[in-house]
Write a protein that holds these residues in place. Structure first.
Motif, PDB file in Angstrom:
ATOM      1  N   VAL A   1     -18.671 -43.447  -6.182  1.00  0.00           N
ATOM      2  CA  VAL A   1     -19.269 -42.071  -5.467  1.00  0.00           C
ATOM      3  C   VAL A   1     -18.605 -41.324  -5.007  1.00  0.00           C
ATOM      4  CG1 VAL A   1     -20.666 -41.930  -3.238  1.00  0.00           C
ATOM      5  CG2 VAL A   1     -20.974 -44.085  -4.116  1.00  0.00           C
ATOM      6  N   ARG A   2     -17.769 -41.229  -4.521  1.00  0.00           N
ATOM      7  CA  ARG A   2     -16.319 -40.611  -4.407  1.00  0.00           C
ATOM      8  C   ARG A   2     -16.373 -39.307  -6.301  1.00  0.00           C
ATOM      9  NH1 ARG A   2     -13.374 -43.820  -1.971  1.00  0.00           N
ATOM     10  NH2 ARG A   2     -13.228 -43.662   0.376  1.00  0.00           N
ATOM     11  N   GLU A   3     -16.373 -40.147  -7.137  1.00  0.00           N
ATOM     12  CA  GLU A   3     -16.569 -38.860  -8.503  1.00  0.00           C
ATOM     13  C   GLU A   3     -17.787 -38.296  -8.848  1.00  0.00           C
ATOM     14  OE1 GLU A   3     -16.581 -40.529 -12.722  1.00  0.00           O
ATOM     15  OE2 GLU A   3     -14.883 -41.944 -11.880  1.00  0.00           O
ATOM     16  N   ALA A   4     -18.404 -38.639  -8.089  1.00  0.00           N
ATOM     17  CA  ALA A   4     -19.616 -37.816  -8.292  1.00  0.00           C
ATOM     18  C   ALA A   4     -19.444 -36.903  -7.278  1.00  0.00           C
ATOM     19  CB  ALA A   4     -20.776 -39.051  -8.503  1.00  0.00           C
ATOM     20  N   MET A   5     -19.584 -36.454  -5.991  1.00  0.00           N
ATOM     21  CA  MET A   5     -19.299 -35.431  -5.575  1.00  0.00           C
ATOM     22  C   MET A   5     -17.920 -35.786  -4.749  1.00  0.00           C
ATOM     23  SD  MET A   5     -20.778 -37.365  -2.877  1.00  0.00           S
ATOM     24  CE  MET A   5     -19.752 -37.208  -1.389  1.00  0.00           C
ATOM     25  N   PRO A   6     -16.594 -35.060  -5.628  1.00  0.00           N
ATOM     26  CA  PRO A   6     -15.557 -35.267  -4.862  1.00  0.00           C
ATOM     27  C   PRO A   6     -15.057 -34.112  -4.070  1.00  0.00           C
ATOM     28  CG  PRO A   6     -15.487 -34.014  -6.934  1.00  0.00           C
ATOM     29  CD  PRO A   6     -16.431 -34.669  -6.836  1.00  0.00           C
ATOM     30  N   ASP A   7     -16.354 -33.089  -3.876  1.00  0.00           N
ATOM     31  CA  ASP A   7     -15.515 -31.784  -2.778  1.00  0.00           C
ATOM     32  C   ASP A   7     -17.491 -31.877  -2.059  1.00  0.00           C
ATOM     33  OD1 ASP A   7     -13.519 -30.916  -4.362  1.00  0.00           O
ATOM     34  OD2 ASP A   7     -15.080 -29.947  -5.696  1.00  0.00           O
ATOM     35  N   GLU A   8     -17.774 -32.080  -1.736  1.00  0.00           N
ATOM     36  CA  GLU A   8     -19.019 -32.770  -0.777  1.00  0.00           C
ATOM     37  C   GLU A   8     -18.755 -32.502   0.763  1.00  0.00           C
ATOM     38  OE1 GLU A   8     -22.674 -30.774  -1.153  1.00  0.00           O
ATOM     39  OE2 GLU A   8     -22.193 -31.778  -2.909  1.00  0.00           O
ATOM     40  N   GLN A   9     -18.750 -31.481   1.371  1.00  0.00           N
ATOM     41  CA  GLN A   9     -18.446 -31.978   2.809  1.00  0.00           C
ATOM     42  C   GLN A   9     -19.712 -32.360   3.448  1.00  0.00           C
ATOM     43  OE1 GLN A   9     -16.023 -29.540   4.380  1.00  0.00           O
ATOM     44  NE2 GLN A   9     -15.186 -28.743   2.887  1.00  0.00           N
ATOM     45  N   GLY A  10     -19.908 -32.730   4.634  1.00  0.00           N
ATOM     46  CA  GLY A  10     -20.775 -33.373   5.253  1.00  0.00           C
ATOM     47  C   GLY A  10     -20.862 -34.920   4.943  1.00  0.00           C
ATOM     48  N   ILE A  11     -20.569 -35.439   3.782  1.00  0.00           N
ATOM     49  CA  ILE A  11     -20.865 -36.316   3.070  1.00  0.00           C
ATOM     50  C   ILE A  11     -20.047 -37.579   3.512  1.00  0.00           C
ATOM     51  CG2 ILE A  11     -21.682 -38.186   1.395  1.00  0.00           C
ATOM     52  CD1 ILE A  11     -23.506 -35.882   1.987  1.00  0.00           C
ATOM     53  N   ALA A  12     -19.930 -38.818   4.265  1.00  0.00           N
ATOM     54  CA  ALA A  12     -19.249 -39.451   3.936  1.00  0.00           C
ATOM     55  C   ALA A  12     -19.741 -41.018   3.976  1.00  0.00           C
ATOM     56  CB  ALA A  12     -18.205 -39.573   5.213  1.00  0.00           C
TER      57      ALA A  12
ATOM     58  N   ALA B   1     -21.333 -52.549  -2.135  1.00  0.00           N
ATOM     59  CA  ALA B   1     -21.834 -51.188  -1.557  1.00  0.00           C
ATOM     60  C   ALA B   1     -21.367 -50.616  -0.670  1.00  0.00           C
ATOM     61  CB  ALA B   1     -24.000 -51.896  -1.441  1.00  0.00           C
ATOM     62  N   VAL B   2     -22.053 -49.065  -0.689  1.00  0.00           N
ATOM     63  CA  VAL B   2     -21.573 -48.525   0.798  1.00  0.00           C
ATOM     64  C   VAL B   2     -22.861 -47.803   1.129  1.00  0.00           C
ATOM     65  CG1 VAL B   2     -19.540 -47.524  -0.268  1.00  0.00           C
ATOM     66  CG2 VAL B   2     -21.118 -46.387  -0.971  1.00  0.00           C
ATOM     67  N   ALA B   3     -22.721 -47.469   2.321  1.00  0.00           N
ATOM     68  CA  ALA B   3     -23.671 -46.249   2.825  1.00  0.00           C
ATOM     69  C   ALA B   3     -22.782 -45.000   2.877  1.00  0.00           C
ATOM     70  CB  ALA B   3     -24.066 -47.159   4.572  1.00  0.00           C
ATOM     71  N   VAL B   4     -24.278 -44.861   2.668  1.00  0.00           N
ATOM     72  CA  VAL B   4     -24.059 -42.727   2.194  1.00  0.00           C
ATOM     73  C   VAL B   4     -24.435 -42.273   3.476  1.00  0.00           C
ATOM     74  CG1 VAL B   4     -24.207 -40.287   1.012  1.00  0.00           C
ATOM     75  CG2 VAL B   4     -23.746 -43.010   0.115  1.00  0.00           C
ATOM     76  N   ARG B   5     -23.040 -41.785   4.175  1.00  0.00           N
ATOM     77  CA  ARG B   5     -23.426 -40.391   5.608  1.00  0.00           C
ATOM     78  C   ARG B   5     -23.597 -39.331   5.747  1.00  0.00           C
ATOM     79  NH1 ARG B   5     -19.583 -45.060   8.378  1.00  0.00           N
ATOM     80  NH2 ARG B   5     -21.727 -46.247   8.292  1.00  0.00           N
ATOM     81  N   TYR B   6     -25.072 -38.913   6.349  1.00  0.00           N
ATOM     82  CA  TYR B   6     -23.726 -37.123   6.761  1.00  0.00           C
ATOM     83  C   TYR B   6     -23.620 -37.142   7.657  1.00  0.00           C
ATOM     84  CZ  TYR B   6     -25.314 -32.504   8.152  1.00  0.00           C
ATOM     85  OH  TYR B   6     -25.105 -31.006   8.729  1.00  0.00           O
ATOM     86  N   VAL B   7     -22.762 -36.594   8.113  1.00  0.00           N
ATOM     87  CA  VAL B   7     -21.475 -36.337   9.102  1.00  0.00           C
ATOM     88  C   VAL B   7     -22.315 -34.677   9.696  1.00  0.00           C
ATOM     89  CG1 VAL B   7     -19.484 -36.338  10.278  1.00  0.00           C
ATOM     90  CG2 VAL B   7     -19.910 -37.651   8.536  1.00  0.00           C
ATOM     91  N   HIS B   8     -22.390 -34.703  10.500  1.00  0.00           N
ATOM     92  CA  HIS B   8     -22.490 -33.146  11.008  1.00  0.00           C
ATOM     93  C   HIS B   8     -21.389 -32.113  11.445  1.00  0.00           C
ATOM     94  CE1 HIS B   8     -25.551 -29.607  11.936  1.00  0.00           C
ATOM     95  NE2 HIS B   8     -24.397 -30.446  13.298  1.00  0.00           N
ATOM     96  N   ASP B   9     -20.676 -33.239  12.479  1.00  0.00           N
ATOM     97  CA  ASP B   9     -19.344 -33.193  13.469  1.00  0.00           C
ATOM     98  C   ASP B   9     -18.990 -33.557  13.015  1.00  0.00           C
ATOM     99  OD1 ASP B   9     -17.237 -31.836  14.374  1.00  0.00           O
ATOM    100  OD2 ASP B   9     -19.178 -31.385  15.998  1.00  0.00           O
ATOM    101  N   ALA B  10     -17.364 -33.065  11.497  1.00  0.00           N
ATOM    102  CA  ALA B  10     -16.552 -34.104  11.709  1.00  0.00           C
ATOM    103  C   ALA B  10     -15.546 -34.456  12.983  1.00  0.00           C
ATOM    104  CB  ALA B  10     -15.895 -33.600  10.436  1.00  0.00           C
TER     105      ALA B  10
END
Length: 133
Positions: free
Chosen positions: A94-105, A10-19
Protein backbone atom coordinates in the motif's frame (compact mmCIF):
# COMPACT_ATOMS: atom_id res chain seq x y z
CA UNK A 1 -12.98 -30.81 0.22
CA UNK A 2 -12.18 -27.21 1.02
CA UNK A 3 -8.96 -25.42 0.12
CA UNK A 4 -6.22 -25.41 2.74
CA UNK A 5 -5.90 -22.34 4.90
CA UNK A 6 -2.89 -20.15 4.17
CA UNK A 7 -1.46 -17.02 5.82
CA UNK A 8 -2.74 -13.59 4.84
CA UNK A 9 -2.14 -9.98 5.87
CA UNK A 10 -4.58 -7.08 5.75
CA UNK A 11 -4.80 -3.41 6.69
CA UNK A 12 -7.69 -1.03 7.08
CA UNK A 13 -7.11 2.13 5.05
CA UNK A 14 -8.04 5.23 7.03
CA UNK A 15 -8.85 8.79 6.14
CA UNK A 16 -7.20 10.92 8.82
CA UNK A 17 -8.72 14.37 8.68
CA UNK A 18 -6.50 15.99 11.30
CA UNK A 19 -3.08 14.53 12.05
CA UNK A 20 -2.88 16.45 15.32
CA UNK A 21 -6.05 14.99 16.82
CA UNK A 22 -5.73 11.68 14.99
CA UNK A 23 -9.44 11.52 14.17
CA UNK A 24 -10.10 9.06 11.36
CA UNK A 25 -12.69 6.96 9.55
CA UNK A 26 -11.90 3.67 7.82
CA UNK A 27 -12.51 3.88 4.07
CA UNK A 28 -11.32 0.47 2.88
CA UNK A 29 -9.43 -2.75 3.44
CA UNK A 30 -6.50 -4.29 1.55
CA UNK A 31 -5.72 -8.01 1.75
CA UNK A 32 -2.57 -9.76 0.59
CA UNK A 33 -2.34 -13.56 0.45
CA UNK A 34 1.10 -14.34 -0.97
CA UNK A 35 0.59 -18.09 -0.97
CA UNK A 36 -2.28 -17.64 -3.44
CA UNK A 37 -0.73 -14.76 -5.41
CA UNK A 38 -3.69 -12.66 -4.29
CA UNK A 39 -3.84 -8.97 -3.49
CA UNK A 40 -7.04 -6.95 -3.60
CA UNK A 41 -8.75 -3.99 -1.99
CA UNK A 42 -12.30 -2.98 -1.21
CA UNK A 43 -13.27 0.66 -0.64
CA UNK A 44 -16.38 2.71 0.05
CA UNK A 45 -18.38 3.50 -3.08
CA UNK A 46 -19.40 6.89 -1.70
CA UNK A 47 -17.60 9.32 0.56
CA UNK A 48 -20.79 10.93 1.90
CA UNK A 49 -20.10 9.54 5.38
CA UNK A 50 -16.57 10.97 5.27
CA UNK A 51 -17.62 14.42 4.06
CA UNK A 52 -20.49 14.51 6.58
CA UNK A 53 -18.07 13.84 9.43
CA UNK A 54 -15.29 16.02 8.00
CA UNK A 55 -16.74 18.75 5.73
CA UNK A 56 -13.26 19.69 4.46
CA UNK A 57 -12.53 16.20 3.12
CA UNK A 58 -11.72 16.09 -0.59
CA UNK A 59 -13.44 13.15 -2.30
CA UNK A 60 -11.30 13.51 -5.41
CA UNK A 61 -8.11 12.99 -3.41
CA UNK A 62 -9.64 10.04 -1.59
CA UNK A 63 -10.74 8.42 -4.86
CA UNK A 64 -7.27 8.94 -6.38
CA UNK A 65 -5.63 7.25 -3.39
CA UNK A 66 -8.07 4.32 -3.47
CA UNK A 67 -7.62 3.87 -7.23
CA UNK A 68 -3.83 3.82 -6.83
CA UNK A 69 -4.09 1.10 -4.18
CA UNK A 70 -6.48 -1.00 -6.30
CA UNK A 71 -4.12 -0.67 -9.28
CA UNK A 72 -1.12 -1.71 -7.17
CA UNK A 73 -3.01 -4.79 -5.96
CA UNK A 74 -3.97 -5.76 -9.51
CA UNK A 75 -0.39 -5.32 -10.72
CA UNK A 76 0.97 -7.37 -7.82
CA UNK A 77 -1.56 -10.16 -8.47
CA UNK A 78 -0.78 -10.13 -12.20
CA UNK A 79 2.86 -10.77 -11.35
CA UNK A 80 1.62 -13.59 -9.06
CA UNK A 81 3.61 -12.31 -6.13
CA UNK A 82 7.01 -12.18 -7.80
CA UNK A 83 7.82 -8.98 -5.91
CA UNK A 84 6.80 -10.38 -2.54
CA UNK A 85 9.68 -10.07 -0.13
CA UNK A 86 9.73 -12.63 2.68
CA UNK A 87 8.95 -10.74 5.86
CA UNK A 88 7.18 -8.02 3.83
CA UNK A 89 3.50 -7.35 4.28
CA UNK A 90 0.49 -5.65 2.83
CA UNK A 91 1.46 -2.30 4.36
CA UNK A 92 4.54 -2.19 2.13
CA UNK A 93 2.39 -2.81 -0.95
CA UNK A 94 0.00 0.00 0.00
CA UNK A 95 2.76 2.47 0.87
CA UNK A 96 4.45 1.77 -2.46
CA UNK A 97 1.20 2.64 -4.24
CA UNK A 98 0.78 6.00 -2.50
CA UNK A 99 3.98 7.15 -0.81
CA UNK A 100 3.03 10.84 -0.68
CA UNK A 101 -0.71 10.69 -0.07
CA UNK A 102 -1.61 12.94 2.81
CA UNK A 103 -4.61 12.17 4.94
CA UNK A 104 -4.34 8.41 4.40
CA UNK A 105 -3.09 6.10 7.14
CA UNK A 106 -3.08 2.37 7.74
CA UNK A 107 -4.23 0.32 10.68
CA UNK A 108 -1.79 -2.04 12.31
CA UNK A 109 -1.33 -5.12 10.11
CA UNK A 110 -4.01 -7.76 10.63
CA UNK A 111 -2.51 -11.25 10.39
CA UNK A 112 -4.54 -14.39 9.90
CA UNK A 113 -5.23 -17.42 7.75
CA UNK A 114 -7.76 -17.96 4.99
CA UNK A 115 -9.02 -20.66 2.66
CA UNK A 116 -10.78 -18.05 0.49
CA UNK A 117 -9.05 -14.64 0.22
CA UNK A 118 -11.98 -12.98 -1.60
CA UNK A 119 -14.39 -14.05 1.14
CA UNK A 120 -11.96 -12.90 3.82
CA UNK A 121 -11.64 -9.49 2.14
CA UNK A 122 -15.44 -9.11 2.11
CA UNK A 123 -15.65 -10.10 5.79
CA UNK A 124 -12.92 -7.68 6.81
CA UNK A 125 -14.56 -4.88 4.80
CA UNK A 126 -17.87 -5.49 6.57
CA UNK A 127 -16.16 -5.53 9.96
CA UNK A 128 -13.83 -2.55 9.57
CA UNK A 129 -15.69 -0.26 7.15
CA UNK A 130 -19.26 -1.14 6.27
CA UNK A 131 -20.34 -1.93 9.83
CA UNK A 132 -20.64 1.77 10.69
CA UNK A 133 -21.73 3.14 7.32
Amino acid sequence: MSAPRVPCHAVAVRYVHDAVTGEFLNIGVVLLCAARGYANASFLNSYARITAAFPGADGVILRRACDAIVSACAAWSARQGERFVPGGDVASLVREAMPDEQGIALSPVIVGVTADPEHTLRDLFRRYVDRYA
